[in-house]
Design an enzyme around this catalytic site. Structure first.
Site, PDB file in Angstrom:
ATOM      1  N   CYS A 171      -3.037   1.592   6.644  1.00  0.00           N
ATOM      2  CA  CYS A 171      -3.252   0.948   7.947  1.00  0.00           C
ATOM      3  C   CYS A 171      -3.855   1.940   8.939  1.00  0.00           C
ATOM      4  O   CYS A 171      -4.684   1.594   9.754  1.00  0.00           O
ATOM      5  CB  CYS A 171      -1.937   0.383   8.476  1.00  0.00           C
ATOM      6  N   LYS A 212      12.152  -7.538   1.550  1.00  0.00           N
ATOM      7  CA  LYS A 212      11.193  -8.288   0.722  1.00  0.00           C
ATOM      8  C   LYS A 212      10.031  -7.347   0.419  1.00  0.00           C
ATOM      9  O   LYS A 212       9.246  -6.989   1.293  1.00  0.00           O
ATOM     10  CB  LYS A 212      10.730  -9.526   1.506  1.00  0.00           C
ATOM     11  N   ALA A 245       6.507  -6.218  -1.681  1.00  0.00           N
ATOM     12  CA  ALA A 245       5.286  -6.926  -2.075  1.00  0.00           C
ATOM     13  C   ALA A 245       5.281  -7.134  -3.590  1.00  0.00           C
ATOM     14  O   ALA A 245       5.733  -6.264  -4.353  1.00  0.00           O
ATOM     15  CB  ALA A 245       4.063  -6.129  -1.647  1.00  0.00           C
ATOM     16  N   GLU A 263     -11.270  -5.093   9.308  1.00  0.00           N
ATOM     17  CA  GLU A 263     -10.533  -4.006   8.646  1.00  0.00           C
ATOM     18  C   GLU A 263     -10.912  -3.991   7.170  1.00  0.00           C
ATOM     19  O   GLU A 263     -10.561  -4.915   6.439  1.00  0.00           O
ATOM     20  CB  GLU A 263      -9.021  -4.243   8.788  1.00  0.00           C
ATOM     21  N   GLU A 300       4.039  -4.878  12.483  1.00  0.00           N
ATOM     22  CA  GLU A 300       3.133  -3.723  12.274  1.00  0.00           C
ATOM     23  C   GLU A 300       1.968  -4.261  11.467  1.00  0.00           C
ATOM     24  O   GLU A 300       2.098  -4.506  10.266  1.00  0.00           O
ATOM     25  CB  GLU A 300       3.842  -2.645  11.448  1.00  0.00           C
ATOM     26  N   LEU A 301       0.834  -4.452  12.118  1.00  0.00           N
ATOM     27  CA  LEU A 301      -0.244  -5.197  11.456  1.00  0.00           C
ATOM     28  C   LEU A 301      -1.442  -4.299  11.155  1.00  0.00           C
ATOM     29  O   LEU A 301      -1.312  -3.087  11.092  1.00  0.00           O
ATOM     30  CB  LEU A 301      -0.598  -6.408  12.325  1.00  0.00           C
ATOM     31  N   ASN A 305       0.798  -1.231   0.000  1.00  0.00           N
ATOM     32  CA  ASN A 305       0.000   0.000   0.000  1.00  0.00           C
ATOM     33  C   ASN A 305       0.835   1.289   0.000  1.00  0.00           C
ATOM     34  O   ASN A 305       0.582   2.199  -0.769  1.00  0.00           O
ATOM     35  CB  ASN A 305      -1.007  -0.010   1.140  1.00  0.00           C
ATOM     36  N   GLY A 327       2.253  -5.838   7.549  1.00  0.00           N
ATOM     37  CA  GLY A 327       1.271  -6.495   6.686  1.00  0.00           C
ATOM     38  C   GLY A 327       0.078  -6.959   7.494  1.00  0.00           C
ATOM     39  O   GLY A 327      -0.258  -6.357   8.525  1.00  0.00           O
ATOM     40  N   SER A 328      -0.526  -8.042   7.035  1.00  0.00           N
ATOM     41  CA  SER A 328      -1.782  -8.495   7.657  1.00  0.00           C
ATOM     42  C   SER A 328      -1.527  -9.249   8.967  1.00  0.00           C
ATOM     43  O   SER A 328      -0.438  -9.789   9.184  1.00  0.00           O
ATOM     44  CB  SER A 328      -2.521  -9.411   6.678  1.00  0.00           C
TER      45      SER A 328
HETATM   46  P1  NAD Z   1       0.155  -9.433   3.607  1.00  0.00           P
HETATM   47  O1  NAD Z   1       0.360  -9.813   5.011  1.00  0.00           O
HETATM   48  O2  NAD Z   1      -0.593 -10.345   2.725  1.00  0.00           O
HETATM   49  O3  NAD Z   1       1.564  -9.211   2.878  1.00  0.00           O
HETATM   50  C1  NAD Z   1       2.529  -8.302   3.365  1.00  0.00           C
HETATM   51  C2  NAD Z   1       3.905  -8.703   2.838  1.00  0.00           C
HETATM   52  O4  NAD Z   1       4.248  -9.975   3.380  1.00  0.00           O
HETATM   53  C3  NAD Z   1       3.997  -8.856   1.313  1.00  0.00           C
HETATM   54  O5  NAD Z   1       5.277  -8.432   0.886  1.00  0.00           O
HETATM   55  C4  NAD Z   1       3.877 -10.360   1.129  1.00  0.00           C
HETATM   56  O6  NAD Z   1       4.460 -10.829  -0.067  1.00  0.00           O
HETATM   57  C5  NAD Z   1       4.667 -10.835   2.333  1.00  0.00           C
HETATM   58  N1  NAD Z   1       4.405 -12.211   2.754  1.00  0.00           N
HETATM   59  C6  NAD Z   1       3.215 -12.832   2.845  1.00  0.00           C
HETATM   60  N2  NAD Z   1       3.408 -14.106   3.272  1.00  0.00           N
HETATM   61  C7  NAD Z   1       4.744 -14.271   3.468  1.00  0.00           C
HETATM   62  C8  NAD Z   1       5.569 -15.339   3.880  1.00  0.00           C
HETATM   63  N3  NAD Z   1       5.063 -16.519   4.221  1.00  0.00           N
HETATM   64  N4  NAD Z   1       6.911 -15.143   3.925  1.00  0.00           N
HETATM   65  C9  NAD Z   1       7.445 -13.958   3.606  1.00  0.00           C
HETATM   66  N5  NAD Z   1       6.713 -12.900   3.198  1.00  0.00           N
HETATM   67  C10 NAD Z   1       5.382 -13.053   3.133  1.00  0.00           C
HETATM   68  O7  NAD Z   1      -0.502  -7.986   3.671  1.00  0.00           O
HETATM   69  P2  NAD Z   1      -1.085  -7.118   2.481  1.00  0.00           P
HETATM   70  O8  NAD Z   1      -2.426  -7.605   2.118  1.00  0.00           O
HETATM   71  O9  NAD Z   1      -0.068  -7.007   1.404  1.00  0.00           O
HETATM   72  O10 NAD Z   1      -1.184  -5.674   3.186  1.00  0.00           O
HETATM   73  C11 NAD Z   1      -2.330  -5.204   3.777  1.00  0.00           C
HETATM   74  C12 NAD Z   1      -2.270  -5.353   5.278  1.00  0.00           C
HETATM   75  O11 NAD Z   1      -1.113  -4.687   5.782  1.00  0.00           O
HETATM   76  C13 NAD Z   1      -3.437  -4.697   5.977  1.00  0.00           C
HETATM   77  O12 NAD Z   1      -3.890  -5.520   7.014  1.00  0.00           O
HETATM   78  C14 NAD Z   1      -2.837  -3.424   6.562  1.00  0.00           C
HETATM   79  O13 NAD Z   1      -3.499  -2.901   7.672  1.00  0.00           O
HETATM   80  C15 NAD Z   1      -1.473  -3.879   6.891  1.00  0.00           C
HETATM   81  N6  NAD Z   1      -0.584  -2.724   7.027  1.00  0.00           N
HETATM   82  C16 NAD Z   1      -0.138  -2.392   8.270  1.00  0.00           C
HETATM   83  C17 NAD Z   1       0.663  -1.275   8.445  1.00  0.00           C
HETATM   84  C18 NAD Z   1       1.175  -0.866   9.798  1.00  0.00           C
HETATM   85  O14 NAD Z   1       2.110  -0.073   9.857  1.00  0.00           O
HETATM   86  N7  NAD Z   1       0.628  -1.351  10.885  1.00  0.00           N
HETATM   87  C19 NAD Z   1       1.002  -0.497   7.338  1.00  0.00           C
HETATM   88  C20 NAD Z   1       0.501  -0.859   6.086  1.00  0.00           C
HETATM   89  C21 NAD Z   1      -0.287  -1.990   5.938  1.00  0.00           C
END
Ligand code: NAD
Length: 490
Positions: A287, A178, A180, A388, A252-253, A155, A230-231
């Site tokens: 987020c 790594k 996205a 969310e 940071e989720l 994002n 990420g998530s």
């Molecule tokens: P996601 O968790 O699907 O992916 C995030 C990253 O993790 C990507 O680069 C993905 O390729 C990688 N990833 C996934 N599985 C992995 C694994 N097994 N090994 C290594 N890497 C792996 O999240 P998303 O859908 O891309 O992003 C959206 C989410 O991120 C939302 O929940 C949002 O709230 C959150 N987010 C949080 C913050 C924060 O600062 N708290 C900031 C931005 C986004």
């Protein structure tokens, strides 16, 4: 338009994947259009990246914080010089991501500032604590953790990376980034500028779908720390996988930020614009976006009318077009999730208002677009309220007392950010102190009002640990006590 061919970065070299394979990156405004290709790095590339980072750690960790700060200042300067091509990179970024040129330009321009900010911490990091009370002399210093895996989502990839990469490097760690897989091209291009300044192996960058990478980034014993954004689901999986080698993990989720508009709030034009921006910036895919808007019942009608009128001015379309204020959702999965939440709200009998101007109907029908959507008459137990949404749809709900507003805001497993809107600073502070969140904004909300010197992160299931601020850098360091009999060290 030409298709961009990106490189990964391993051991100081910008290069294709070892296998030569690539994957296509598409434009969410025109999903059949291929914007470019990224190297499909696999386990071989990951192993090479870890080898390179582990070798580079010996020299990099031996530098003083001031010497590392010199490198970071030079990175900042180089990114500043690269402003000439920032518009070209912003166009690539908008095409692969969907968000507007204003947003991608801002994200690219600010990365250098994050390096300079972390470099400015050198003095603080070089300062040890001395304990000299008999029977011991003790120096409390700090050691880098080692090789760090830094994982970012799609994002705001470079802003999020800017909250962990400079800090990891400043602390003396070497890294594997790594990115996205949804939109890695402009980030890979930009990080080539960073890599040219740093010694080989200090920063390595890959961007494949996780299925290609195996588990090494999470399990190799040479990786000592993981910093993931990420998530929640993936964050939990990472925590479990990293447990066997006891890595430190910063997460940071997701967030489900509540904004509380109290009965004395000043709902002037700027405040409304700020609320709308805090909700719909990047089509709500932030987020720390406002994801639940609670308004005192005495101001509910007024807020709803003003908010709806302001959101209706937003123009939805291809982010490359100058007068567009909101682009599409980034990917089909996110698009379908948001549509499903809206459909569920409708099924429950909620009132759903889709507002905003469609720039071009054919493009709107083709891409992953959703207009700003305002939902009222919705129950607390609807998924749109407790989950969310990460999209341009917001529930707006009334409350009667500050006490009730605090309870509603805290009635969630999330705890990332929140905001309080009032003209009374004492009341604002007192409500803020009771909100379960890593950050609370007063009369503002989101990245445009985030102080980059302050720590950022969440409580409850929104995460563990902090990025940004000196706290973020200290997360990449381990205290080290050096102790002797009294009178020996000092
Ligand atoms: P996601 O968790 O699907 O992916 C995030 C990253 O993790 C990507 O680069 C993905 O390729 C990688 N990833 C996934 N599985 C992995 C694994 N097994 N090994 C290594 N890497 C792996 O999240 P998303 O859908 O891309 O992003 C959206 C989410 O991120 C939302 O929940 C949002 O709230 C959150 N987010 C949080 C913050 C924060 O600062 N708290 C900031 C931005 C986004």
């Amino acid at each position: 338009m030409t298709e961009y061919l990106a490189n990964i970065i391993v051991n100081g070299q910008a290069r294709p994947a070892r296998s030569g394979a690539t994957f296509a990156v598409n434009n969410p405004a025109h999903p059949s259009e291929i914007v470019g290709y990224a190297p499909l790095a696999n386990v071989d590339d990951v192993r090479q990246a870890i080898d390179a980072a582990a070798s580079a750690f010996i020299g990099w960790s031996a530098l003083s914080p001031f010497e590392r700060a010199d490198y970071l200042f030079r990175v900042s300067q180089q990114l500043g010089t690269a402003q000439e091509d920032v518009q070209q990179r912003a166009r690539l970024f908008t095409r692969e991501h969907g968000k507007t040129l204003r947003e991608t330009g801002m994200e690219l321009s600010r990365l250098g500032d994050r390096f300079a900010l972390a470099a400015g911490q050198a003095e603080q990091l070089a300062t040890d604590v001395h304990l000299s009370t008999p029977p011991n002399d003790t120096i409390i210093t700090r050691q880098p953790r080692g090789v760090a895996t830094l994982i970012v989502p799609w994002n705001w990839p470079l802003s999020i990376l800017g909250a962990k990469l400079p800090q990891a490097l400043m602390g003396g760690n070497t890294v594997i980034v790594k990115l996205a897989e949804q939109c890695p091209l402009a980030s890979l291009q930009t990080l080539e500028i960073v890599a040219r300044v740093l010694p080989p192996g200090v920063m390595n960058v890959i961007a494949s779908p996780p299925s290609e990478l195996g588990d090494l980034l999470l399990t190799d014993p040479r990786i000592r720390t993981i910093n993931f954004t990420g998530s929640i689901a993936v964050g939990k999986a990472i925590l479990k996988k990293s447990a066997d080698t006891l890595k430190t993990v910063t997460l940071e989720l997701g967030g489900n930020d509540a904004a509380l508009v109290l009965d004395d709030a000043d709902l002037n034009e700027a405040a409304i614009e700020s609320l709308v921006m805090g909700t719909f910036l990047t089509a709500g895919q932030i987020c720390m976006a406002i994801k639940r808007l609670y308004v005192h019942r005495s101001r509910y009608r007024e807020l709803l009318e003003k908010f709806t009128t302001a959101a209706d001015q937003w123009v939805v379309g291809d982010g490359l077009e100058a007068d567009v204020s909101m682009g599409p959702l980034n990917n089909e999965q996110q698009y379908k999730k948001v549509l499903a939440l809206i459909a569920d709200a409708r099924r429950r009998g909620a009132t759903v208002a889709e507002v905003g101007q469609i720039k071009d109907q054919a493009t709107y029908n083709e891409g992953y677009f959703q207009r700003p959507t305002i939902v009222t008459n919705i129950e607390q137990n609807a998924p749109l309220v407790w989950d969310e949404q990460f999209g341009p749809v917001v529930p707006i709900m009334p409350f009667d007392t500050d006490e009730e507003a605090i309870l509603l805001a805290n009635a969630t497993e999330f705890g990332l950010c929140s905001s309080v809107w009032t003209t009374d600073s004492k009341r604002a502070e007192s409500v803020a102190r009771r909100l379960q969140a890593g950050v609370t904004y007063l009369n503002g909300h989101g990245p445009t009002v985030q102080d980059p010197r302050a720590p950022f992160g969440g409580v409850k299931q929104s995460g563990i640990g902090r990025n940004l601020g000196i706290e973020g850098t200290l997360g990449f360091l381990e205290p080290h006590s050096i102790s002797s009999p009294s009178g020996w060290l000092f």
